[in-house]
Design a protein around this motif. Structure first.
Motif, PDB file in Angstrom:
ATOM      1  N   ALA A 164       0.968  -1.245   0.020  1.00  0.00           N
ATOM      2  CA  ALA A 164      -0.108  -0.164   0.009  1.00  0.00           C
ATOM      3  C   ALA A 164       0.734   1.267   0.055  1.00  0.00           C
ATOM      4  O   ALA A 164       1.820   1.227   0.407  1.00  0.00           O
ATOM      5  CB  ALA A 164      -1.084  -0.106   1.266  1.00  0.00           C
ATOM      6  N   ASN A 165       0.320   2.265  -0.590  1.00  0.00           N
ATOM      7  CA  ASN A 165       1.099   3.527  -0.800  1.00  0.00           C
ATOM      8  C   ASN A 165       0.389   4.706  -0.326  1.00  0.00           C
ATOM      9  O   ASN A 165       0.913   5.640   0.365  1.00  0.00           O
ATOM     10  CB  ASN A 165       1.514   3.779  -2.164  1.00  0.00           C
ATOM     11  N   THR A 166      -0.892   4.729  -0.477  1.00  0.00           N
ATOM     12  CA  THR A 166      -1.848   5.979  -0.059  1.00  0.00           C
ATOM     13  C   THR A 166      -2.696   5.384   0.915  1.00  0.00           C
ATOM     14  O   THR A 166      -2.796   4.098   1.054  1.00  0.00           O
ATOM     15  CB  THR A 166      -2.390   6.453  -1.373  1.00  0.00           C
ATOM     16  N   ILE A 167      -3.568   6.320   1.384  1.00  0.00           N
ATOM     17  CA  ILE A 167      -4.610   5.977   2.411  1.00  0.00           C
ATOM     18  C   ILE A 167      -5.560   5.384   1.698  1.00  0.00           C
ATOM     19  O   ILE A 167      -6.070   4.429   2.426  1.00  0.00           O
ATOM     20  CB  ILE A 167      -4.923   7.416   3.066  1.00  0.00           C
ATOM     21  N   HIS A 168      -5.894   5.466   0.479  1.00  0.00           N
ATOM     22  CA  HIS A 168      -7.037   4.677  -0.172  1.00  0.00           C
ATOM     23  C   HIS A 168      -6.463   3.260  -0.288  1.00  0.00           C
ATOM     24  O   HIS A 168      -7.343   2.278  -0.069  1.00  0.00           O
ATOM     25  CB  HIS A 168      -7.315   5.275  -1.465  1.00  0.00           C
ATOM     26  N   TYR A 216      -4.508   1.795   1.790  1.00  0.00           N
ATOM     27  CA  TYR A 216      -4.494   0.959   3.052  1.00  0.00           C
ATOM     28  C   TYR A 216      -5.945   0.904   3.577  1.00  0.00           C
ATOM     29  O   TYR A 216      -6.190  -0.346   4.193  1.00  0.00           O
ATOM     30  CB  TYR A 216      -3.960   1.829   4.205  1.00  0.00           C
ATOM     31  N   ASP A 217      -6.803   1.782   3.086  1.00  0.00           N
ATOM     32  CA  ASP A 217      -8.188   1.485   3.388  1.00  0.00           C
ATOM     33  C   ASP A 217      -8.763   0.126   2.826  1.00  0.00           C
ATOM     34  O   ASP A 217      -9.532  -0.603   3.302  1.00  0.00           O
ATOM     35  CB  ASP A 217      -9.124   2.765   2.997  1.00  0.00           C
ATOM     36  N   LYS A 218      -8.416  -0.101   1.431  1.00  0.00           N
ATOM     37  CA  LYS A 218      -8.604  -1.247   0.701  1.00  0.00           C
ATOM     38  C   LYS A 218      -7.943  -2.552   1.569  1.00  0.00           C
ATOM     39  O   LYS A 218      -9.081  -3.665   1.541  1.00  0.00           O
ATOM     40  CB  LYS A 218      -8.052  -1.256  -0.692  1.00  0.00           C
ATOM     41  N   VAL A 219      -6.853  -2.398   2.033  1.00  0.00           N
ATOM     42  CA  VAL A 219      -6.501  -3.707   2.797  1.00  0.00           C
ATOM     43  C   VAL A 219      -7.225  -3.839   3.967  1.00  0.00           C
ATOM     44  O   VAL A 219      -7.447  -5.064   4.324  1.00  0.00           O
ATOM     45  CB  VAL A 219      -4.797  -3.243   2.951  1.00  0.00           C
ATOM     46  N   LEU A 220      -7.602  -2.795   4.714  1.00  0.00           N
ATOM     47  CA  LEU A 220      -8.377  -2.853   6.007  1.00  0.00           C
ATOM     48  C   LEU A 220      -9.622  -3.338   5.550  1.00  0.00           C
ATOM     49  O   LEU A 220     -10.194  -4.287   6.455  1.00  0.00           O
ATOM     50  CB  LEU A 220      -8.401  -1.615   6.573  1.00  0.00           C
ATOM     51  N   ASP A 227       5.196   4.374   7.275  1.00  0.00           N
ATOM     52  CA  ASP A 227       5.214   4.928   6.050  1.00  0.00           C
ATOM     53  C   ASP A 227       4.630   6.439   5.878  1.00  0.00           C
ATOM     54  O   ASP A 227       4.754   7.234   4.867  1.00  0.00           O
ATOM     55  CB  ASP A 227       4.242   4.138   5.300  1.00  0.00           C
ATOM     56  N   GLY A 228       4.357   7.046   7.057  1.00  0.00           N
ATOM     57  CA  GLY A 228       3.952   8.558   7.069  1.00  0.00           C
ATOM     58  C   GLY A 228       2.585   8.772   6.508  1.00  0.00           C
ATOM     59  O   GLY A 228       2.381   9.919   6.110  1.00  0.00           O
ATOM     60  N   VAL A 229       1.692   7.927   6.295  1.00  0.00           N
ATOM     61  CA  VAL A 229       0.486   8.002   6.094  1.00  0.00           C
ATOM     62  C   VAL A 229      -0.491   8.163   7.008  1.00  0.00           C
ATOM     63  O   VAL A 229      -0.672   7.294   7.914  1.00  0.00           O
ATOM     64  CB  VAL A 229      -0.174   6.690   5.008  1.00  0.00           C
ATOM     65  N   ARG A 230      -1.357   9.549   6.743  1.00  0.00           N
ATOM     66  CA  ARG A 230      -2.148   9.710   8.115  1.00  0.00           C
ATOM     67  C   ARG A 230      -3.509   9.445   7.838  1.00  0.00           C
ATOM     68  O   ARG A 230      -4.057   9.389   6.915  1.00  0.00           O
ATOM     69  CB  ARG A 230      -2.235  11.264   8.166  1.00  0.00           C
ATOM     70  N   PRO A 231      -4.149   8.436   8.733  1.00  0.00           N
ATOM     71  CA  PRO A 231      -5.401   7.944   8.579  1.00  0.00           C
ATOM     72  C   PRO A 231      -6.564   9.026   8.516  1.00  0.00           C
ATOM     73  O   PRO A 231      -6.309  10.152   9.423  1.00  0.00           O
ATOM     74  CB  PRO A 231      -5.459   7.021   9.953  1.00  0.00           C
ATOM     75  N   VAL A 232      -7.662   8.767   7.827  1.00  0.00           N
ATOM     76  CA  VAL A 232      -8.891   9.741   7.817  1.00  0.00           C
ATOM     77  C   VAL A 232      -9.870   9.136   8.720  1.00  0.00           C
ATOM     78  O   VAL A 232      -9.682   7.928   9.377  1.00  0.00           O
ATOM     79  CB  VAL A 232      -9.165  10.029   6.534  1.00  0.00           C
ATOM     80  N   ARG A 233     -10.889   9.828   8.798  1.00  0.00           N
ATOM     81  CA  ARG A 233     -12.295   9.215   9.483  1.00  0.00           C
ATOM     82  C   ARG A 233     -12.657   7.818   9.193  1.00  0.00           C
ATOM     83  O   ARG A 233     -12.848   7.144   9.993  1.00  0.00           O
ATOM     84  CB  ARG A 233     -13.193  10.299   9.489  1.00  0.00           C
ATOM     85  N   ASN A 234     -12.711   7.821   7.822  1.00  0.00           N
ATOM     86  CA  ASN A 234     -13.152   6.456   7.275  1.00  0.00           C
ATOM     87  C   ASN A 234     -12.288   5.303   7.738  1.00  0.00           C
ATOM     88  O   ASN A 234     -12.700   4.019   7.766  1.00  0.00           O
ATOM     89  CB  ASN A 234     -13.155   6.493   5.701  1.00  0.00           C
ATOM     90  N   THR A 235     -11.119   5.484   7.820  1.00  0.00           N
ATOM     91  CA  THR A 235     -10.101   4.454   8.386  1.00  0.00           C
ATOM     92  C   THR A 235     -10.394   4.011   9.516  1.00  0.00           C
ATOM     93  O   THR A 235     -10.340   2.795   9.926  1.00  0.00           O
ATOM     94  CB  THR A 235      -8.433   4.936   8.118  1.00  0.00           C
ATOM     95  N   PHE A 236     -10.507   4.898  10.431  1.00  0.00           N
ATOM     96  CA  PHE A 236     -10.984   4.496  11.588  1.00  0.00           C
ATOM     97  C   PHE A 236     -12.571   3.884  12.233  1.00  0.00           C
ATOM     98  O   PHE A 236     -12.760   2.948  12.659  1.00  0.00           O
ATOM     99  CB  PHE A 236     -10.972   5.823  12.775  1.00  0.00           C
TER     100      PHE A 236
END
Length: 530
Positions: free
Chosen positions: A75-79, A81-85, A107-116
């Motif tokens: 994964a490279n972006t928050i999108h 990472y969300d797919k993996v989760l 990796d320096g990727v900041r989670p967003v509300r949807n991630t949580f």
């Protein structure tokens, strides 16, 4: 840690719904196991860009090792990472979510509300209270205000963990932040009271619902029945209150409160109070029978067959059809009292009526027959296994291993039931656990099976390879690594049409117990000296 995450996520992506973000796992594993110089350079290529505002790593990447790092990263972006989760959430592997979250930090990727949202709902499904609270605190520490859905998830998770005081604390915190509790909030609190058997607190929640103008639906009545079942001491008043709640629930709505549409979260809460946990079923669920099924489960668990039969009579009197879940609860009640003949008769009558039995019904009956190993019960188990095969049901690794171990303990029979289970698992290329394999192989030898028997030869071969891999010796590292890959391919099932989601995590834990420990410890072992 990252290597273990990659291995687990790759199996997760292969098993169900592969996504594009996970397409480089095969190349990643090949790079990890190749011991090449490119892999050595990857160890210092952990930074993704110069602005790691969320992570703490520095940028050491070059044009050469950056390409190698990109080939093994998932994964490279928050999108992405969300797919993996979401994939982990779908496969019920919430125990890997914290590893992915730590990779996001590195990796320096900041989670967003949807991630949580994905993280906390996944922890609720996996009943992981500590991880849910951790992500909840992380979210608030980043300045993101939790919404009503996340508060309900935390309350529900506390209830599953029997932390009723903490559930009420979270509810009080939610109201102090100016959020009005909804119907789902009270349902989560009622479920917490039901799990802990706290009848007085449950009655207080009902009064609070009335103060907010909310009424009880079928899931709320199911939670109240569960509270009566878990309340101690048990006496005649317990069953009297259960029947009173059953009468009061007639005509109650099966949908949530006004203004709240039914969604996945509502389904999860309903499963908690009506299904005894987050266990999906392949059969159609009639929510209109929620309260009856909860009453059947309560009376059956308490061993009152007369109350169970009375509830069945009430359902027939109300012209309600007995579905597969209701029959399963009735069968469990008969089995709990040792009345196997009645249980088998109920199933036969249900099948003869033209209804389709559920998989849980077959599993309940077969496991009970295997636990009570008489000649008649073993023959009945074999017959049920054949019916499962004819109707398209099959065993997965976890359930098949359990059945094989129980069937291998039969010393009086002809061992045909154990052979049937073995053949059903081999048909789908599933490898049982080491415990069941050892027991099955010993049983074949006690039956004086010829040495060239294919079943005995196969079990001995698998056991020998596992023992050789666990007892690492100098000069055999390359060969054992090849055997580990072969055994993983042999034990991994890539067909996902009918995979039971409630046992995917158990399948992975079983594979880890056999393969992961040795894989992670081999490079650290010193050569054996005389």
């Amino acid at each position: 840690m990252r290597r273990a995450v990659l291995q687990r996520l790759s199996r997760c992506a292969i098993r169900l719904r592969p996504v594009n973000a996970l397409s480089s796992f095969a190349a990643s594993e090949k790079l990890i196991n190749s011991n090449s110089s490119a892999w050595d350079s990857v160890n210092v290529a952990f930074s993704r860009d110069d602005f790691t505002t969320f992570g703490a790593r520095q940028n050491y990447s070059t044009s050469q090792n950056a390409a190698a790092y990109a080939s093994r990263n998932y994964a490279n972006t928050i999108h992405e990472y969300d797919k993996v989760l979401e994939e982990l959430n779908h496969n019920k592997r919430s125990y890997l979510m914290r590893d992915v979250y730590e990779d996001m930090q590195l990796d320096g990727v900041r989670p967003v509300r949807n991630t949580f949202h994905i993280l906390i709902t996944g922890c609720m499904k996996g009943q992981r209270l500590q991880d849910a609270i951790y992500f909840f605190d992380e979210m608030k520490a980043m300045g993101l205000v939790p919404d009503i859905v996340l508060y309900n998830c935390i309350i529900s998770t506390c209830g599953q963990a029997n932390q009723i005081e903490r559930a009420f604390q979270v509810a009080a915190e939610m109201e102090s932040n100016g959020m009005k509790p909804t119907h789902r909030t009270f349902l989560a609190l009622l479920n917490a009271c039901g799990t802990a058997g706290r009848v007085e607190e449950a009655n207080g929640v009902v009064q609070r619902m009335a103060a907010f103008g909310l009424t009880l639906n079928s899931s709320c009545y199911s939670a109240l029945i569960q509270a009566r079942k878990n309340h101690r001491p048990i006496n005649h008043l317990t069953f009297q209150k259960i029947f009173e709640l059953l009468e009061q629930s007639k005509g109650s709505d099966t949908l949530p409160g006004e203004g709240e549409g039914r969604d996945d979260f509502e389904e999860e809460l309903a499963n908690l109070v009506t299904g005894g946990g987050l266990q999906p079923t392949r059969s159609f669920v009639n929510r209109g029978l929620n309260v009856y099924q909860s009453a059947l489960r309560a009376c059956g668990d308490l061993g009152n067959i007369e109350a169970v039969e009375k509830i069945i009579g009430m359902m027939r009197q109300d012209n309600l059809q007995l579905d597969a879940i209701t029959i399963t609860e009735l069968v469990k009640a008969y089995i709990g009292r040792g009345q196997m003949e009645k249980a088998m008769q109920v199933v036969e009558d249900y099948i003869e009526s033209g209804k389709n039995p559920s998989l849980s019904l077959y599993i309940t009956l077969i496991e009970s027959c295997l636990q009570r190993r008489t000649v008649a019960n073993m023959a009945a188990a074999k017959k049920l296994l054949d019916q499962m095969d004819e109707r398209g049901f099959f065993l997965n690794t976890s359930i098949g291993s359990n059945f094989l171990y129980l069937a291998s303990l039969d010393t009086a029979g002809d061992y045909s039931t154990a052979n049937t289970i073995w053949d059903m698992m081999q048909k789908r290329n599933l490898r049982p656990s080491v415990k069941s394999l050892t027991s099955y192989s010993s049983g074949l030898q006690l039956k004086k099976v010829p040495e060239d028997d294919p079943r005995l030869a196969a079990t001995k071969d698998i056991i020998a390879r596992v023992q050789k891999k666990n007892n690492w010796i100098r000069g055999a590292q390359t060969e054992s690594a090849k055997e580990a890959d072969q055994e993983q391919e042999h034990g991994e099932d890539v067909h996902h049409e009918h995979i039971m989601q409630d046992d995917v995590a158990a399948d992975d834990q079983h594979m880890e117990s056999v393969t992961t420990d040795s894989d992670t410890e081999e490079p650290r072992k010193e050569p054996v000296t005389a």
